[in-house]
Design an enzyme around this catalytic site. Structure first.
Site, mmCIF file in Angstrom:
data_model
loop_
_atom_site.group_PDB
_atom_site.id
_atom_site.type_symbol
_atom_site.label_atom_id
_atom_site.label_comp_id
_atom_site.label_asym_id
_atom_site.label_seq_id
_atom_site.Cartn_x
_atom_site.Cartn_y
_atom_site.Cartn_z
ATOM 1 N N ARG A 187 37.579 36.045 45.535
ATOM 2 C CA ARG A 187 37.186 37.423 45.916
ATOM 3 C C ARG A 187 36.498 37.460 47.288
ATOM 4 O O ARG A 187 36.557 38.467 47.982
ATOM 5 C CB ARG A 187 36.268 38.017 44.831
ATOM 6 C CG ARG A 187 36.008 39.531 44.986
ATOM 7 C CD ARG A 187 35.296 40.104 43.772
ATOM 8 N NE ARG A 187 35.183 41.559 43.797
ATOM 9 C CZ ARG A 187 34.066 42.227 44.048
ATOM 10 N NH1 ARG A 187 32.945 41.574 44.299
ATOM 11 N NH2 ARG A 187 34.048 43.553 44.048
ATOM 12 N N ILE A 198 36.049 48.071 47.308
ATOM 13 C CA ILE A 198 36.715 47.102 46.427
ATOM 14 C C ILE A 198 36.034 47.323 45.075
ATOM 15 O O ILE A 198 34.801 47.350 44.990
ATOM 16 C CB ILE A 198 36.568 45.649 46.953
ATOM 17 C CG1 ILE A 198 37.105 44.632 45.941
ATOM 18 C CG2 ILE A 198 35.150 45.298 47.339
ATOM 19 C CD1 ILE A 198 37.131 43.176 46.490
ATOM 20 N N SER A 199 36.827 47.515 44.015
ATOM 21 C CA SER A 199 36.244 47.830 42.708
ATOM 22 C C SER A 199 35.410 46.662 42.175
ATOM 23 O O SER A 199 35.631 45.506 42.559
ATOM 24 C CB SER A 199 37.351 48.149 41.702
ATOM 25 O OG SER A 199 38.150 49.206 42.184
ATOM 26 N N ALA A 200 34.479 46.976 41.275
ATOM 27 C CA ALA A 200 33.671 45.921 40.636
ATOM 28 C C ALA A 200 34.587 45.022 39.813
ATOM 29 O O ALA A 200 35.545 45.505 39.187
ATOM 30 C CB ALA A 200 32.619 46.555 39.739
ATOM 31 N N PRO A 201 34.307 43.718 39.771
ATOM 32 C CA PRO A 201 35.142 42.796 38.993
ATOM 33 C C PRO A 201 35.347 43.219 37.538
ATOM 34 O O PRO A 201 36.448 43.086 37.007
ATOM 35 C CB PRO A 201 34.377 41.475 39.104
ATOM 36 C CG PRO A 201 33.683 41.571 40.425
ATOM 37 C CD PRO A 201 33.288 43.013 40.559
#
Ligand code: SAM
Length: 222
Positions: free
Chosen positions: A32, A58-61
């Site tokens: 990431r 960027i979205s949260a994992p």
């Protein structure tokens, strides 16, 4: 591999969300830190969304994991993503579907098309194709898709996306403006469509013909 310990710790924490081994193992393989701007590199393995410029994130994992899990991705699938952003979610999906599958991703911001392509190349993903286009109308030239992943919130489920989903296919999509919910949309083999609400989420808006019609706020770098 760089940040291997941080990545393993992050992935271990995602187990509480009931994520499949297949998705967790794929996330263990995706660096990431290669998908976040240099200024955020120390937060790359914190379970949080991060600014990637142009008012986008960027979205949260955990959100990536939940969406991939709901999609039930299989080896060899043809997947459409709406909103390439950093390219990270596409890379995770590409890991799950393997070299025999393809992810077609759309992105409306030219600078993010460029940076997502270079992030994906640096991380070694050749089975992701990023297109500059309005993904709210889908990508008819490669339809039908086994799976569709929409990573921006729509006013309602765009009809072209339902049409471009293969019978037996699945789509995940956040819907709503102030209050958003994630939906799992399933097209049965007889063509009937069923949607289930998963729960509340927070995404940037889907902007386009079948999305919202306003422009997002300009990005300011702090
Ligand atoms: N999947 C991304 C990632 O892993 O970094 C996160 C994407 S961000 C939450 C949503 C993205 O959707 C933004 O990059 C935004 O520019 C894009 N977007 C919004 N409306 C779109 C549209 N109509 N077509 C394509 N991309 C769109």
């Amino acid at each position: 591999m760089e940040f291997a310990k941080e990545r393993a710790e992050l992935v271990a924490r995602l187990k509480v969300h009931g994520i499949s081994e297949k998705v967790l193992n794929s996330m263990l393989n995706v660096p990431r830190h290669l998908f976040v701007p240099a200024v955020h590199i120390s937060s790359a393995y914190v379970d949080t969304p991060l600014n990637i410029g142009y008012g986008q994130t960027i979205s949260a994992p955990h959100m990536v994991a939940i969406m991939c899990n709901l999609l039930d991705l299989q080896e060899g699938h043809k997947v459409l993503e709406i909103g390439a952003g950093s390219g990270y979610n596409a890379a995770v999906m590409a890991e799950v579907i393997g070299n025999t599958g393809t992810v077609y991703s759309t992105e409306r911001i030219p600078e993010l098309v460029k940076s997502s392509k270079s992030n994906l190349k640096a991380a070694g993903y050749r089975n992701v194709k990023v297109n500059l286009s309005d993904g709210s109308i889908g990508l008819p030239e490669h339809a039908p898709y086994d799976r569709i992943c929409v990573t921006a919130s729509a006013p309602s489920i765009p009809e072209p996306l339902v049409q471009q989903l293969r019978s037996g296919g699945r789509m995940v999509i956040p819907v709503g403006e102030m209050f958003q919910s994630l939906y799992l949309v399933m097209k049965k083999s007889d063509g009937t469509v069923v949607s289930k609400e998963w729960g509340g989420v927070v995404f940037v808006p889907l902007i386009g013909r079948h999305g919202f019609h306003f422009e997002s706020k300009p990005y300011r770098h702090h």
